[in-house]
Motif scaffolding. Sequence first.
Motif, PDB file in Angstrom:
ATOM      1  N   LEU A   1       4.820  -0.095  -4.622  1.00 21.77           N
ATOM      2  CA  LEU A   1       6.106   0.526  -5.297  1.00 21.77           C
ATOM      3  C   LEU A   1       6.614  -0.086  -6.113  1.00 21.77           C
ATOM      4  O   LEU A   1       7.026  -1.379  -5.349  1.00 21.77           O
TER       5      LEU A   1
ATOM      6  N   THR B   1      -6.889  13.032   3.798  1.00 24.55           N
ATOM      7  CA  THR B   1      -6.208  13.612   2.329  1.00 24.55           C
ATOM      8  C   THR B   1      -6.993  15.408   1.971  1.00 24.55           C
ATOM      9  O   THR B   1      -6.664  16.219   1.313  1.00 24.55           O
TER      10      THR B   1
ATOM     11  N   GLY C   1      -4.802  13.686  -3.232  1.00 21.08           N
ATOM     12  CA  GLY C   1      -4.897  13.099  -2.112  1.00 21.08           C
ATOM     13  C   GLY C   1      -4.337  11.084  -3.053  1.00 21.08           C
ATOM     14  O   GLY C   1      -2.836  11.019  -2.583  1.00 21.08           O
ATOM     15  N   MET C   2      -4.874  10.946  -2.165  1.00 20.18           N
ATOM     16  CA  MET C   2      -5.150   9.209  -2.659  1.00 20.18           C
ATOM     17  C   MET C   2      -4.979   8.583  -3.628  1.00 20.18           C
ATOM     18  O   MET C   2      -4.904   7.132  -4.445  1.00 20.18           O
TER      19      MET C   2
ATOM     20  N   ASP D   1      -1.402  14.068   8.185  1.00 22.90           N
ATOM     21  CA  ASP D   1      -1.149  12.619   7.893  1.00 22.90           C
ATOM     22  C   ASP D   1      -0.633  11.748   8.782  1.00 22.90           C
ATOM     23  O   ASP D   1      -0.682  10.727   8.602  1.00 22.90           O
TER      24      ASP D   1
ATOM     25  N   PHE E   1       5.985   6.275   9.421  1.00 21.23           N
ATOM     26  CA  PHE E   1       5.079   7.578   9.324  1.00 21.23           C
ATOM     27  C   PHE E   1       4.418   7.284  10.707  1.00 21.23           C
ATOM     28  O   PHE E   1       4.045   8.709  10.373  1.00 21.23           O
TER      29      PHE E   1
ATOM     30  N   ALA F   1       1.158   8.524  -5.010  1.00 27.42           N
ATOM     31  CA  ALA F   1      -0.325   8.707  -3.975  1.00 27.42           C
ATOM     32  C   ALA F   1       0.242   7.171  -3.221  1.00 27.42           C
ATOM     33  O   ALA F   1      -0.343   7.618  -1.862  1.00 27.42           O
ATOM     34  N   ILE F   2       1.004   6.342  -3.195  1.00 27.72           N
ATOM     35  CA  ILE F   2       0.805   5.300  -1.941  1.00 27.72           C
ATOM     36  C   ILE F   2       1.723   5.976  -1.065  1.00 27.72           C
ATOM     37  O   ILE F   2       0.962   5.733  -0.062  1.00 27.72           O
ATOM     38  N   LEU F   3       2.444   6.548  -1.181  1.00 31.47           N
ATOM     39  CA  LEU F   3       3.444   7.178   0.332  1.00 31.47           C
ATOM     40  C   LEU F   3       2.263   7.891   0.812  1.00 31.47           C
ATOM     41  O   LEU F   3       2.566   7.625   1.833  1.00 31.47           O
ATOM     42  N   ARG F   4       1.109   8.938  -0.069  1.00 30.84           N
ATOM     43  CA  ARG F   4       0.839   9.493   0.561  1.00 30.84           C
ATOM     44  C   ARG F   4       0.022   8.884   1.455  1.00 30.84           C
ATOM     45  O   ARG F   4      -0.532   9.306   2.806  1.00 30.84           O
ATOM     46  N   ALA F   5      -0.481   7.809   0.971  1.00 31.82           N
ATOM     47  CA  ALA F   5      -1.199   6.643   1.897  1.00 31.82           C
ATOM     48  C   ALA F   5      -1.096   6.172   3.207  1.00 31.82           C
ATOM     49  O   ALA F   5      -1.755   5.962   4.078  1.00 31.82           O
ATOM     50  N   MET F   6       0.015   5.824   2.655  1.00 37.50           N
ATOM     51  CA  MET F   6       0.830   5.402   3.712  1.00 37.50           C
ATOM     52  C   MET F   6       1.236   6.313   4.727  1.00 37.50           C
ATOM     53  O   MET F   6       1.981   6.191   6.127  1.00 37.50           O
ATOM     54  N   GLY F   7       0.635   7.961   4.899  1.00 34.44           N
ATOM     55  CA  GLY F   7       1.260   8.796   5.617  1.00 34.44           C
ATOM     56  C   GLY F   7       1.666   9.728   5.343  1.00 34.44           C
ATOM     57  O   GLY F   7       2.949  10.468   5.980  1.00 34.44           O
ATOM     58  N   ALA F   8       2.974   9.604   3.966  1.00 30.53           N
ATOM     59  CA  ALA F   8       3.511  10.535   4.247  1.00 30.53           C
ATOM     60  C   ALA F   8       3.323  11.992   3.727  1.00 30.53           C
ATOM     61  O   ALA F   8       2.060  11.747   3.236  1.00 30.53           O
ATOM     62  N   SER F   9       3.831  13.091   4.215  1.00 33.93           N
ATOM     63  CA  SER F   9       3.551  14.599   3.821  1.00 33.93           C
ATOM     64  C   SER F   9       3.842  14.926   2.175  1.00 33.93           C
ATOM     65  O   SER F   9       4.723  13.902   2.538  1.00 33.93           O
TER      66      SER F   9
ATOM     67  N   GLU G   1       3.040   6.504  -7.725  1.00 35.73           N
ATOM     68  CA  GLU G   1       3.544   6.236  -6.643  1.00 35.73           C
ATOM     69  C   GLU G   1       3.777   6.898  -5.143  1.00 35.73           C
ATOM     70  O   GLU G   1       4.307   6.517  -4.097  1.00 35.73           O
TER      71      GLU G   1
ATOM     72  N   ARG H   1      -3.702   9.749  10.431  1.00 36.50           N
ATOM     73  CA  ARG H   1      -3.861   8.198   8.790  1.00 36.50           C
ATOM     74  C   ARG H   1      -2.123   7.392   8.637  1.00 36.50           C
ATOM     75  O   ARG H   1      -3.096   6.336   8.775  1.00 36.50           O
ATOM     76  N   ALA H   2      -1.306   7.779   9.085  1.00 37.26           N
ATOM     77  CA  ALA H   2      -0.496   7.189   8.688  1.00 37.26           C
ATOM     78  C   ALA H   2      -0.188   5.403  10.515  1.00 37.26           C
ATOM     79  O   ALA H   2      -0.247   4.600  10.545  1.00 37.26           O
TER      80      ALA H   2
ATOM     81  N   THR I   1       7.511  14.875   2.358  1.00 37.03           N
ATOM     82  CA  THR I   1       8.412  14.137   2.327  1.00 37.03           C
ATOM     83  C   THR I   1       8.312  13.453   0.996  1.00 37.03           C
ATOM     84  O   THR I   1       9.555  13.540   0.874  1.00 37.03           O
TER      85      THR I   1
END
Lengths: 179, 416
Positions: free
Chosen positions: A45, A4, B411-412, A28, A60, B318-326, B316, A31-32, B329
Amino acid sequence: MCGTVLADSGEVNVGGTNLNSLSGWARDRFRAEQIGIIFQQFNLLPFGTVLDNILLPLKFAPKRRARCPDAAAKAIEMCKLLGLPEGVEKSKAANLSVGQQQRVAVVRALIGEPPILIADEPTSSLDETSQENFLDLLFAQVAAQKSTLLMVSHDPRLASRFDRVVYMKDVVSVEGRQA
Amino acid sequence: MILRLAFGSLLARALTVGMTILAIALSVALFLGVEKVRTGAKASFADTISGTDLIVGARSGSVQLLLYSVFRIGNATNNVTWESYQDIASRSEVDWIVPISLGDSHRQFRVMGTTEAFFEHYKYRNGRSLAIQQGELMGDLFDAVIGADVARTLGYNTGDPIVVAHGIASFSEHKDQPFRVSGILEKTGTPVDRTVIVSLEAIEAIHVDWKSGARVPGQSTPEEIIRQMDLTPSSITAALVGVNSPLQTFALQRAINEYSEEPLLAILPGVALQELWAIVGIAETALLAVSVMVVVTALLGMMATILSSLNERRREMAILRAMGASPFTILGLLVLESALTAFCGAVLGLGILYVGLFVAQPIVDQAFGLYLPITPPGMSELWVIITVVCAGAIVSMVPAIRAFRLSLADGMIVKS
């Protein structure tokens, strides 16, 4: 390392891939696919169910998804292994205790067997006994999946459990900067 | 599943999202309501007179003729002589003709002299006829039929006496010849509601003792003598004409306009109504513009709400980003979220509109004579919803792009 934030100079290689050479979108995706992440706290969440939270990274990462065909069943099984109460997957993440949330985060980080696990002080919001339990479970799972665990911690007592320990003060001295 | 999470995220902020939806709903309801009233008013306006092919009066402007003959606004500058009226009435194209004599008033209401044919041929709202609510039509020379508003405002019942004043807003009254209310008409939502209708002869009768607009001093012809006089009017104000075949309308109009004995004007009520509406329509457009602005305001409010919620939602994201969401998204999620909010608002607004219509329709019809038809939502409503959703999505680009930047920078790890 997660891709990131890019390195200003030099290169970051993760599992043989130079992150600097990848596009944002590809990072991205990388990372996923490759990395499971556990934060210090607030991992989930709060409005989603536990199951939704666990399965989220697979959305993802098609390869990770392919690695576990029945992801929901696997998630439930892993929840049980980590000592979460039965039926927990249906409850909302916000209703779980912090310890439970951290364990759900572990399940989420491990699902689909990513080669690398990054944990950013996952135990700092837990008390000592919970810490021990949590780490035992985490290490057992990581060993079972043959993943690499990279953990950041302020607690030097945990160092004995790891193969390799890097102190930030050493890194800073290498960079020649004030921490 | 991502959709489910986005939906869950909305639910988690139910209160603020709810308020936003409500704001959009109310604005959409207002907009659609204004639109309904607008088209309703236009239709009501156009429904004021139907079934009449031509209106004939002394030569003036078509809008003016329409205003005084149908809407009882303003005055005729000139009259039509009885001879001309007879000439027109005897033409072969004419199916029926109703004379109208105006000029007197009772309180604030105009008095109109006409014949029984008026009740037969005057039509409103798609050919509806006038109906008597109480009593009966004029049987006697000094009988009057009053409109629903007249009866309600002045509290008249059948049998009550009324004294007609000479002219409009005048103090000289036709005291010697009081009228009796013989009937009250049903509410129509047309100017007939505000009219006192008497016979054409009665108009003559009350003017027996008058010469060139003033009372002859000391003269008062007794009622018995008046009743025996020849009360054929020497002139009328206007006439409503129906033709045998619609094809003859234009020929007759032309013939009347070119009538050589006297300068006359024949107008097509529909055309004149259109001209009049073009004038009145400016207010209508302004009203519409205001309600559009209300919708825009509500959407901007939504944008503000999303913007201010971004900070608390960085975790919220950041979590999505960490999971690989661009970041795309995340941008998409925010836009989707606003589109969904706008959609809910628009649909709820439509619901509010219909509830409001069901409640308000009879009241509005009674009070203003404005008939608002309740029709199932059609293409125009669909377009409103589509427009609101699109506008919501476009407006949300502002917070979405900000979230995009934030999630790139953060980032995350949320630096808070």
